[in-house]
Design an enzyme around this catalytic site. Structure first.
Site, PDB file in Angstrom:
ATOM      1  N   ASP A 137       0.890  -1.163   0.000  1.00  0.00           N
ATOM      2  CA  ASP A 137       0.000   0.000   0.000  1.00  0.00           C
ATOM      3  C   ASP A 137       0.932   1.218   0.000  1.00  0.00           C
ATOM      4  O   ASP A 137       1.602   1.500   1.000  1.00  0.00           O
ATOM      5  CB  ASP A 137      -0.890  -0.044   1.247  1.00  0.00           C
ATOM      6  CG  ASP A 137      -1.802   1.183   1.306  1.00  0.00           C
ATOM      7  OD1 ASP A 137      -1.527   2.171   0.592  1.00  0.00           O
ATOM      8  OD2 ASP A 137      -2.785   1.149   2.072  1.00  0.00           O
ATOM      9  N   GLU A 189      -5.078  12.772 -33.776  1.00  0.00           N
ATOM     10  CA  GLU A 189      -5.331  11.416 -33.282  1.00  0.00           C
ATOM     11  C   GLU A 189      -6.715  10.975 -33.734  1.00  0.00           C
ATOM     12  O   GLU A 189      -7.620  11.806 -33.854  1.00  0.00           O
ATOM     13  CB  GLU A 189      -5.300  11.395 -31.761  1.00  0.00           C
ATOM     14  CG  GLU A 189      -4.031  11.893 -31.151  1.00  0.00           C
ATOM     15  CD  GLU A 189      -4.081  11.707 -29.645  1.00  0.00           C
ATOM     16  OE1 GLU A 189      -3.795  10.596 -29.191  1.00  0.00           O
ATOM     17  OE2 GLU A 189      -4.436  12.657 -28.943  1.00  0.00           O
ATOM     18  N   ASP A 200      -2.760  17.873 -22.079  1.00  0.00           N
ATOM     19  CA  ASP A 200      -2.455  16.465 -22.346  1.00  0.00           C
ATOM     20  C   ASP A 200      -1.404  16.312 -23.459  1.00  0.00           C
ATOM     21  O   ASP A 200      -0.570  15.418 -23.401  1.00  0.00           O
ATOM     22  CB  ASP A 200      -3.754  15.748 -22.768  1.00  0.00           C
ATOM     23  CG  ASP A 200      -3.587  14.239 -22.918  1.00  0.00           C
ATOM     24  OD1 ASP A 200      -2.947  13.631 -22.038  1.00  0.00           O
ATOM     25  OD2 ASP A 200      -4.088  13.678 -23.908  1.00  0.00           O
ATOM     26  N   HIS A 257       4.184  17.053 -25.628  1.00  0.00           N
ATOM     27  CA  HIS A 257       4.657  16.479 -26.892  1.00  0.00           C
ATOM     28  C   HIS A 257       4.904  17.551 -27.979  1.00  0.00           C
ATOM     29  O   HIS A 257       5.945  17.561 -28.623  1.00  0.00           O
ATOM     30  CB  HIS A 257       3.667  15.450 -27.420  1.00  0.00           C
ATOM     31  CG  HIS A 257       3.306  14.374 -26.434  1.00  0.00           C
ATOM     32  ND1 HIS A 257       4.208  13.840 -25.548  1.00  0.00           N
ATOM     33  CD2 HIS A 257       2.137  13.727 -26.181  1.00  0.00           C
ATOM     34  CE1 HIS A 257       3.618  12.921 -24.802  1.00  0.00           C
ATOM     35  NE2 HIS A 257       2.354  12.835 -25.158  1.00  0.00           N
TER      36      HIS A 257
HETATM   37  C1  BG6 Z   1      -0.368  10.559 -24.395  1.00  0.00           C
HETATM   38  C2  BG6 Z   1      -1.691  11.246 -24.157  1.00  0.00           C
HETATM   39  O1  BG6 Z   1       0.668  11.246 -23.759  1.00  0.00           O
HETATM   40  O2  BG6 Z   1      -0.094  10.506 -25.800  1.00  0.00           O
HETATM   41  C3  BG6 Z   1      -2.803  10.536 -24.903  1.00  0.00           C
HETATM   42  O3  BG6 Z   1      -1.986  11.251 -22.764  1.00  0.00           O
HETATM   43  C4  BG6 Z   1      -2.451  10.436 -26.375  1.00  0.00           C
HETATM   44  O4  BG6 Z   1      -4.036  11.229 -24.744  1.00  0.00           O
HETATM   45  C5  BG6 Z   1      -1.064   9.795 -26.558  1.00  0.00           C
HETATM   46  O5  BG6 Z   1      -3.447   9.659 -27.023  1.00  0.00           O
HETATM   47  C6  BG6 Z   1      -0.628   9.835 -28.017  1.00  0.00           C
HETATM   48  O6  BG6 Z   1       0.591   9.133 -28.144  1.00  0.00           O
HETATM   49  P1  BG6 Z   1       1.048   8.514 -29.543  1.00  0.00           P
HETATM   50  O7  BG6 Z   1       2.410   7.971 -29.297  1.00  0.00           O
HETATM   51  O8  BG6 Z   1       0.020   7.474 -29.893  1.00  0.00           O
HETATM   52  O9  BG6 Z   1       1.013   9.650 -30.539  1.00  0.00           O
END
Ligand code: BG6
Length: 489
Positions: free
Chosen positions: A92, A215, A234, A239
């Site tokens: 835990d 996406e 997100d 990214h």
């Molecule tokens: C993640 C996000 O970091 O990256 C997700 O939290 C997203 O929401 C994903 O779908 C996309 O990653 P990739 O590698 O599929 O482009």
């Protein structure tokens, strides 16, 4: 282990080992590394979670996950070797005393202890303190942590402070899985190993840059997380800004982590703030409505399972980013990312400037400018959009558009292609922090994103609807059209 690069054996402990990230990605990545002979012989992998399981049950779960997510049949010899490394401990994570159990399994003197936090952020502090008290850490121990690293600058500082109480900065490996992707790294090679690009990489030759990360997936049962996060936190805060820093940074002195991170931070510091005064001109927020994707009907954001039907959270964002430095003066970077878009695509388009004078008016009234298009996914590759002469004996020179394909996929065909997680796991085992984020980078990125979020709150507008399966709201087309440009389709 067949690999010549030497790294020490590890005790890899995955906290949250029965969770989604671990069972979908981490175990599969480790298996692939095993198959490639890249795991040190004495390395052990320990799954830690709250549930009552024996090691045998954990090994069965790992096997089932591999059968489901690996897309290949398990090799019995590799599996035997891999499964022998696995064990499970029920802990835990909120109870400091229970961390003592780790001492029965790990030995930080013999093997480097890697603590992989695959858990909800509220547990980060608990784990740091539990580990600290357990007495199993030493200076070689590492912590690997995934985004989201906070929700804004303040919460990310709290998380970083919790880590800093126990670990030095060089022991903390913050993951952005895009930095494990082959093509993101290839940006370094493309930019800094090829003089044709190095000498043409600034406001003198480049008109504008686009980064698209679209996406097809929607919320996929992640409403609880996504609805208070949104596409900006997100995807864009991490990214897309990471890709941007690789495109925009100055040449680092060398490939060491501190040199690369220093240049990335400088780019983030130079991002022009977006505030209430310019947010409506520079940004577009969107939310998908029902539509069709690959021929199938899909629900809208507000119709997803568990949805709050009043939500004004964004599933799409497009932004014009300006970088206030010498190199990028007057070169806009257009960033867009969204869920439930027409296709999965991660792409960078470098639009070069038009030539000052056109001597080929017979072919083109406006001579199309060159483009360098870098595809990160689904396919990886690099193309230059150019013009050349149509072959003929005709007295007039006629031009045609053509694409010079610089794809490197053929040259790498004989090598296994690894996903981001394999690379990042391996780099952690090698104690190489180059592909991980520094505290400074993350906090600088949050500072910039927080200002946009505040401006949206002030603006108080609902996101623009866009049908699932499209390229986002019409307003995102207008964002570029206002500047006399359009998105690369
Ligand atoms: C993640 C996000 O970091 O990256 C997700 O939290 C997203 O929401 C994903 O779908 C996309 O990653 P990739 O590698 O599929 O482009």
């Amino acid at each position: 282990m067949q690999n010549q690069q030497t790294f020490r054996p590890c005790d890899l402990v995955i906290y949250g080992a029965l969770g989604d990230l671990s069972t979908r990605k981490l175990i599969a990545s480790l298996y692939r590394l095993e198959k490639a002979g890249l795991i040190e012989d004495d390395t052990q992998i320990t799954g830690v979670d709250l549930h009552d399981k024996t090691s045998t049950e954990f090994i069965e779960i790992a096997q089932q996950s591999l059968q489901k997510f690996l897309n290949e049949t398990l090799d019995p010899t590799v599996w035997k070797q891999f499964s022998a490394r696995l064990a499970y401990l029920k802990i835990d994570l909120t109870k400091k005393q229970q961390y003592k159990k780790l001492a029965s399994r790990v030995d930080a003197e013999k093997r480097d202890l890697i603590n992989y936090f695959s858990v909800a952020p509220f547990l980060f502090k608990h784990i740091c303190q539990g580990l600290n008290q357990s007495g199993i850490l030493n200076k070689r121990s590492k912590v690997v942590v995934e985004k989201p690293l906070g929700h804004d600058l303040k919460s990310s500082q709290e998380i970083n402070d919790a880590f800093a109480e126990v670990f030095n900065e060089d022991q903390i490996y913050r993951i952005d899985h895009y930095l494990g992707k082959e093509t993101v790294l290839n940006l370094l090679a493309l930019r800094f190993a090829n003089s044709i690009f190095t000498s043409n990489w600034d406001h003198n030759t480049i008109d504008s840059i686009q980064i698209t990360v679209s996406e097809e997936v929607g919320i996929e049962g992640r409403w609880g997380y996504f609805d208070h996060t949104g596409q900006t936190r997100d995807m864009l805060q991490n990214h897309l800004l990471q890709i941007l820093t690789f495109i925009a940074m100055e040449p680092p002195v060398n490939l060491e982590a501190k040199s690369i991170r220093r240049e990335k931070v400088k780019v983030l510091e130079a991002l022009r703030p977006i505030t209430a005064s310019n947010v409506s001109k520079k940004t577009v927020r969107g939310q998908y409505t029902s539509g069709f994707l690959n021929g199938a009907a899909v629900p809208g954001y507000l119709e997803e399972e568990g949805a709050n039907t009043e939500s004004t959270n964004e599933s799409f964002v497009a932004i014009r980013v300006d970088i206030d430095n010498w190199r990028w003066a007057d070169v806009p970077f257009y960033l867009r990312t969204g869920k439930r878009m027409q296709s999965k695509r991660t792409e960078i388009v470098i639009n070069f400037k038009q030539l000052p004078h056109n001597i080929f008016k017979d072919s083109f009234q406006d001579l199309p400018a060159n483009k360098l298009v870098i595809h990160l996914q689904k396919q990886e590759g690099v193309e230059v959009h150019m013009l050349n002469k149509v072959p003929s004996l005709d007295g007039n020179i006629k031009l045609q558009k053509t694409k010079l394909d610089l794809s490197f996929s053929d040259s790498g065909k004989e090598k296994p292609v690894f996903g981001g997680y394999e690379r990042l796991m391996l780099e952690t085992m090698r104690s190489n922090p180059t592909l991980f984020l520094s505290r400074e980078e993350i906090e600088q990125a949050w500072t910039w994103v927080d200002s946009i979020q505040d401006a949206w709150v002030h603006q108080n507008e609902s996101p623009k609807p866009y049908p699932a399966g499209s390229w986002g709201p019409v307003a995102s087309v207008a964002l570029l059209a206002r500047d006399g440009r359009n998105w690369e389709e």
